[in-house]
Design an enzyme around this catalytic site. Structure first.
Site, PDB file in Angstrom:
ATOM      1  N   ASP A  73       0.923  -1.228   0.009  1.00  0.00           N
ATOM      2  CA  ASP A  73       0.156  -0.024  -0.111  1.00  0.00           C
ATOM      3  C   ASP A  73       0.700   1.138   0.143  1.00  0.00           C
ATOM      4  OD1 ASP A  73      -1.833   2.259   0.483  1.00  0.00           O
ATOM      5  OD2 ASP A  73      -2.758   1.164   2.079  1.00  0.00           O
ATOM      6  N   TYR A 170      -9.875  14.673  -5.339  1.00  0.00           N
ATOM      7  CA  TYR A 170      -9.052  14.011  -6.166  1.00  0.00           C
ATOM      8  C   TYR A 170      -8.320  15.233  -6.588  1.00  0.00           C
ATOM      9  CZ  TYR A 170      -7.393  11.488 -10.249  1.00  0.00           C
ATOM     10  OH  TYR A 170      -6.748  10.907 -11.519  1.00  0.00           O
ATOM     11  N   LYS A 174      -4.013  15.788  -6.699  1.00  0.00           N
ATOM     12  CA  LYS A 174      -3.491  15.890  -7.789  1.00  0.00           C
ATOM     13  C   LYS A 174      -2.620  17.316  -8.048  1.00  0.00           C
ATOM     14  CE  LYS A 174      -3.930  11.702  -9.464  1.00  0.00           C
ATOM     15  NZ  LYS A 174      -2.805  10.626  -9.246  1.00  0.00           N
TER      16      LYS A 174
END
Length: 270
Positions: A73, A170, A174
């Site tokens: 992970d 998200y 990013k």
């Protein structure tokens, strides 16, 4: 040829898998890292399986290159350090890094910012942003110790440059990757290590298909979205993104560092 380390390398039709194969075809040995199991705290976000990981490693070996399967992970510091050390011990010093692991989805950060659960938002940051930093740090420290003038390419998104409705977590993660890339490029440049990012647009992966159809109302909505939003009037293939990453990790991009390169068929031009 250098030893390459690719995260998110196993999922069929995924960018990471395409990158791992692209680098192998370019003559590199590849350490393929993937969680290869359901993502903890990732809701229903689809991930690769152990069989998927074994398959990409076998395919790389069939190309005549060495390959290694690593299960980890990326948001877990201990797992990352152990995986990078294993890759270094078994394949040799890492010179190329492609940080592709990441994503978002329903139950994993998709939805209005005012209603997403805090643990979902946090998990998106952990997998995308913190994971990219942990892998970059582990590999860069070993490059510096070994005197390797290496290259790192992070996978960002067009959503890092323009806010996408229902993709706030998200987009934030990013956007963080873009600035992380710039700072790493400045800090590692004196050691001869370049760091860049790619910002894909709408890519034809299983995850994108699923999310796009739900957000646009089905196949017809996706078609209208493509015609309205993408100048080249088509979505991209994982192989197109892999080609851009491969270029940034090659000698041809020797003078490029600190960039977040759009590879979006014209959808984002910022």
């Amino acid at each position: 040829m250098a030893i390459a380390f690719v995260t998110g390398a196993a999922r069929p039709r995924g960018i990471g898998r395409a990158v791992a194969l692209q680098l192998a075809r370019s003559g590199h040995d590849v350490a393929c890292l993937d969680i290869a199991r359901p993502l903890p705290g990732g809701g229903g976000h689809a991930t690769a399986t152990g069989s998927d990981l074994d398959e990409v490693v076998a395919e790389i070996k069939s190309l005549g290159r060495r390959a290694l399967a690593l299960r980890a992970d990326v948001s877990d510091e201990a797992q990352v350090e152990a995986a990078v050390q294993t890759a270094s011990d078994e394949l040799g010093p890492i010179g190329l890094v492609a940080n592709v692991a990441g994503g978002s989805g329903f139950g994993f950060g998709i939805g209005p910012l005012v209603s997403i659960p805090a643990d979902e938002f946090r998990r998106v940051l952990e997998v995308n942003l913190i994971g990219t930093w942990l892998v970059s740090r582990a590999c860069a420290n070993r490059m510096i110790s070994a005197g390797i003038r290496g290259r790192i390419c992070n996978t960002s998104s067009q959503a890092s440059k323009a806010g996408f409705v229902h993709m706030g977590a998200y987009s934030a993660a990013k956007a963080g990757i873009n600035l992380l890339t710039q700072v790493l490029a400045k800090e590692l440049g004196p050691q001869g290590i370049s760091v860049n990012a790619v910002c894909p647009g709408t890519v034809d992966t299983e995850a994108t298909r699923f999310v796009a159809q739900h957000l646009t109302g089905g196949p017809e909505g996706v078609r209208e979205y493509i015609e309205r939003e993408i100048p080249l009037r088509r979505i991209q293939t994982p192989e197109e993104i892999a080609s851009a990453i491969g270029w940034l990790l090659s000698e041809d991009a020797a003078g490029v560092t600190g960039e977040a390169v759009n590879v979006s068929a014209g959808q984002t031009m910022v």
